[in-house]
Design a protein around this motif. Structure first.
Motif, PDB file in Angstrom:
ATOM      1  N   ALA A  51       0.842  -1.206   0.000  1.00 22.96           N
ATOM      2  CA  ALA A  51       0.000   0.000   0.000  1.00 22.96           C
ATOM      3  C   ALA A  51       0.871   1.247   0.000  1.00 22.96           C
ATOM      4  O   ALA A  51       0.608   2.212  -0.733  1.00 22.96           O
ATOM      5  N   LEU A  52       1.924   1.228   0.813  1.00 23.61           N
ATOM      6  CA  LEU A  52       2.839   2.367   0.860  1.00 23.61           C
ATOM      7  C   LEU A  52       3.579   2.532  -0.466  1.00 23.61           C
ATOM      8  O   LEU A  52       3.740   3.644  -0.966  1.00 23.61           O
ATOM      9  N   ALA A  53       4.002   1.413  -1.050  1.00 23.56           N
ATOM     10  CA  ALA A  53       4.793   1.462  -2.288  1.00 23.56           C
ATOM     11  C   ALA A  53       3.977   1.928  -3.492  1.00 23.56           C
ATOM     12  O   ALA A  53       4.505   2.583  -4.394  1.00 23.56           O
ATOM     13  N   THR A  54       2.679   1.601  -3.505  1.00 24.91           N
ATOM     14  CA  THR A  54       1.854   1.886  -4.687  1.00 24.91           C
ATOM     15  C   THR A  54       0.947   3.101  -4.521  1.00 24.91           C
ATOM     16  O   THR A  54       0.285   3.518  -5.465  1.00 24.91           O
ATOM     17  N   GLY A  55       0.914   3.651  -3.308  1.00 26.13           N
ATOM     18  CA  GLY A  55       0.026   4.789  -3.070  1.00 26.13           C
ATOM     19  C   GLY A  55      -1.446   4.400  -3.105  1.00 26.13           C
ATOM     20  O   GLY A  55      -2.308   5.213  -3.471  1.00 26.13           O
ATOM     21  N   ALA A  56      -1.742   3.164  -2.709  1.00 26.89           N
ATOM     22  CA  ALA A  56      -3.138   2.703  -2.690  1.00 26.89           C
ATOM     23  C   ALA A  56      -3.964   3.568  -1.748  1.00 26.89           C
ATOM     24  O   ALA A  56      -3.501   3.967  -0.673  1.00 26.89           O
ATOM     25  N   GLU A  57      -5.176   3.875  -2.176  1.00 24.38           N
ATOM     26  CA  GLU A  57      -6.059   4.726  -1.370  1.00 24.38           C
ATOM     27  C   GLU A  57      -7.157   3.927  -0.665  1.00 24.38           C
ATOM     28  O   GLU A  57      -7.674   4.349   0.363  1.00 24.38           O
ATOM     29  N   VAL A  58      -7.526   2.785  -1.249  1.00 23.56           N
ATOM     30  CA  VAL A  58      -8.490   1.882  -0.604  1.00 23.56           C
ATOM     31  C   VAL A  58      -7.968   0.455  -0.760  1.00 23.56           C
ATOM     32  O   VAL A  58      -7.615   0.034  -1.869  1.00 23.56           O
ATOM     33  N   CYS A  59      -7.891  -0.276   0.360  1.00 23.19           N
ATOM     34  CA  CYS A  59      -7.478  -1.683   0.323  1.00 23.19           C
ATOM     35  C   CYS A  59      -8.694  -2.554   0.589  1.00 23.19           C
ATOM     36  O   CYS A  59      -9.379  -2.372   1.602  1.00 23.19           O
ATOM     37  N   LEU A  60      -8.969  -3.482  -0.333  1.00 21.13           N
ATOM     38  CA  LEU A  60     -10.046  -4.448  -0.151  1.00 21.13           C
ATOM     39  C   LEU A  60      -9.431  -5.692   0.465  1.00 21.13           C
ATOM     40  O   LEU A  60      -8.516  -6.297  -0.120  1.00 21.13           O
ATOM     41  N   LEU A  61      -9.887  -6.060   1.658  1.00 26.13           N
ATOM     42  CA  LEU A  61      -9.242  -7.107   2.448  1.00 26.13           C
ATOM     43  C   LEU A  61     -10.170  -8.282   2.714  1.00 26.13           C
ATOM     44  O   LEU A  61     -11.298  -8.090   3.171  1.00 26.13           O
ATOM     45  N   ASP A  62      -9.673  -9.484   2.447  1.00 27.41           N
ATOM     46  CA  ASP A  62     -10.361 -10.677   2.906  1.00 27.41           C
ATOM     47  C   ASP A  62     -10.050 -10.821   4.399  1.00 27.41           C
ATOM     48  O   ASP A  62      -9.091 -10.212   4.888  1.00 27.41           O
ATOM     49  N   ILE A  63     -10.842 -11.618   5.128  1.00 28.19           N
ATOM     50  CA  ILE A  63     -10.532 -11.795   6.553  1.00 28.19           C
ATOM     51  C   ILE A  63      -9.486 -12.883   6.749  1.00 28.19           C
ATOM     52  O   ILE A  63      -8.435 -12.643   7.332  1.00 28.19           O
ATOM     53  N   GLU A  64      -9.746 -14.080   6.255  1.00 30.24           N
ATOM     54  CA  GLU A  64      -8.838 -15.195   6.506  1.00 30.24           C
ATOM     55  C   GLU A  64      -7.761 -15.263   5.439  1.00 30.24           C
ATOM     56  O   GLU A  64      -8.005 -15.670   4.310  1.00 30.24           O
ATOM     57  N   MET A  65      -6.558 -14.801   5.813  1.00 28.31           N
ATOM     58  CA  MET A  65      -5.399 -14.829   4.909  1.00 28.31           C
ATOM     59  C   MET A  65      -4.179 -15.279   5.694  1.00 28.31           C
ATOM     60  O   MET A  65      -4.103 -15.043   6.906  1.00 28.31           O
ATOM     61  N   PRO A  66      -3.202 -15.912   5.024  1.00 28.37           N
ATOM     62  CA  PRO A  66      -1.951 -16.237   5.717  1.00 28.37           C
ATOM     63  C   PRO A  66      -1.185 -14.956   6.057  1.00 28.37           C
ATOM     64  O   PRO A  66      -1.373 -13.932   5.424  1.00 28.37           O
ATOM     65  N   GLY A  67      -0.359 -15.043   7.090  1.00 28.06           N
ATOM     66  CA  GLY A  67       0.466 -13.894   7.472  1.00 28.06           C
ATOM     67  C   GLY A  67      -0.200 -12.975   8.473  1.00 28.06           C
ATOM     68  O   GLY A  67       0.377 -12.657   9.507  1.00 28.06           O
ATOM     69  N   ALA A  68      -1.407 -12.540   8.171  1.00 28.14           N
ATOM     70  CA  ALA A  68      -2.187 -11.673   9.070  1.00 28.14           C
ATOM     71  C   ALA A  68      -3.610 -11.630   8.537  1.00 28.14           C
ATOM     72  O   ALA A  68      -3.809 -11.588   7.322  1.00 28.14           O
ATOM     73  N   ASP A  69      -4.586 -11.662   9.435  1.00 27.01           N
ATOM     74  CA  ASP A  69      -5.965 -11.628   8.931  1.00 27.01           C
ATOM     75  C   ASP A  69      -6.370 -10.197   8.587  1.00 27.01           C
ATOM     76  O   ASP A  69      -5.709  -9.219   8.962  1.00 27.01           O
ATOM     77  N   GLY A  70      -7.458 -10.079   7.830  1.00 26.73           N
ATOM     78  CA  GLY A  70      -7.875  -8.781   7.320  1.00 26.73           C
ATOM     79  C   GLY A  70      -8.213  -7.767   8.394  1.00 26.73           C
ATOM     80  O   GLY A  70      -8.015  -6.561   8.213  1.00 26.73           O
ATOM     81  N   ILE A  71      -8.712  -8.251   9.530  1.00 26.40           N
ATOM     82  CA  ILE A  71      -9.065  -7.329  10.623  1.00 26.40           C
ATOM     83  C   ILE A  71      -7.794  -6.723  11.221  1.00 26.40           C
ATOM     84  O   ILE A  71      -7.707  -5.511  11.453  1.00 26.40           O
TER      85      ILE A  71
END
Length: 202
Positions: free
Chosen positions: A44-64
């Motif tokens: 997000a920082l690298a691309t200048g994303a303004e809105v991130c659409l997040l799933d909840i259950e993901m590897p590494g860290a959940d969306g919440i």
């Protein structure tokens, strides 16, 4: 004005479908796609994303968890939870963490695009049926300690194993499990963990 989007979902097919649908909108541009929660903030920082659409259950860290990190670490970037798991407990926790919205994956494409625009504008967007259910269900009764031991109990871990993983004494773990079993109205630690997961409390 074009809104720059980052899509985070561990299923490549879902990511691709979301990207294709949202890219049909003249004012939306997908600038990044990731399959792990712990990759979101850096991208997000690298691309200048303004809105991130997040799933909840993901590897590494959940969306919440990711929504909370974005709120703290990426100024000007908002998050929208887009998930299969339409559970009132998840909704409440996501909004408390700082997510700008919460919708389920079967939301029509036009409504999802509009949800993105509203979140970008600083408004809060919540699936109406889920919002009503959340109000009826009330907040999670579990403490942080109870949640941490139940997450381990989901896999059927023994008290000794849970104790080692969460760095608590076996006696404290037993007390947390007993309390959680009572609060969920179940009979065993695994049942309590599954009931808490179903309600979105974990």
């Amino acid at each position: 004005m074009t809104i720059r989007l980052l899509l985070a979902d561990d299923q490549a097919l879902v990511r691709g479908a979301l990207a294709a649908l949202l890219s049909l909108e003249d004012d939306l541009e997908v600038v990044a796609e990731v399959g792990r929660g712990d990759e979101v903030v850096a991208r997000a920082l690298a691309t200048g994303a303004e809105v991130c659409l997040l799933d909840i259950e993901m590897p590494g860290a959940d969306g919440i968890e990711v929504a909370g990190r974005l709120a703290r670490e990426v100024p000007g970037c908002r998050s929208l939870i887009v998930t299969t798991f339409g559970r009132p407990g998840y909704l409440r926790r996501a909004l408390e963490a700082g997510a700008g919205g919460f919708v389920v994956k079967d939301t029509p494409a036009g409504e999802l695009a509009e949800a993105v625009r509203r979140v970008h504008a600083g408004l809060r967007v919540v699936d109406p049926a889920l919002a009503a259910e959340s109000l009826v269900g009330g907040p999670s009764p579990l403490t942080d300690g109870e949640r941490s031991v139940l997450r381990e109990a989901l896999e059927g871990a023994t008290v000794a194993t849970i104790s080692a993983r969460v760095h608590l004494s076996p006696g404290t773990v037993r007390n947390y499990l007993s309390s959680a079993i009572h609060k969920t109205g179940t009979s065993t630690r695994v049942e309590a963990a599954r009931a808490a997961q179903r309600r979105g409390w974990l």
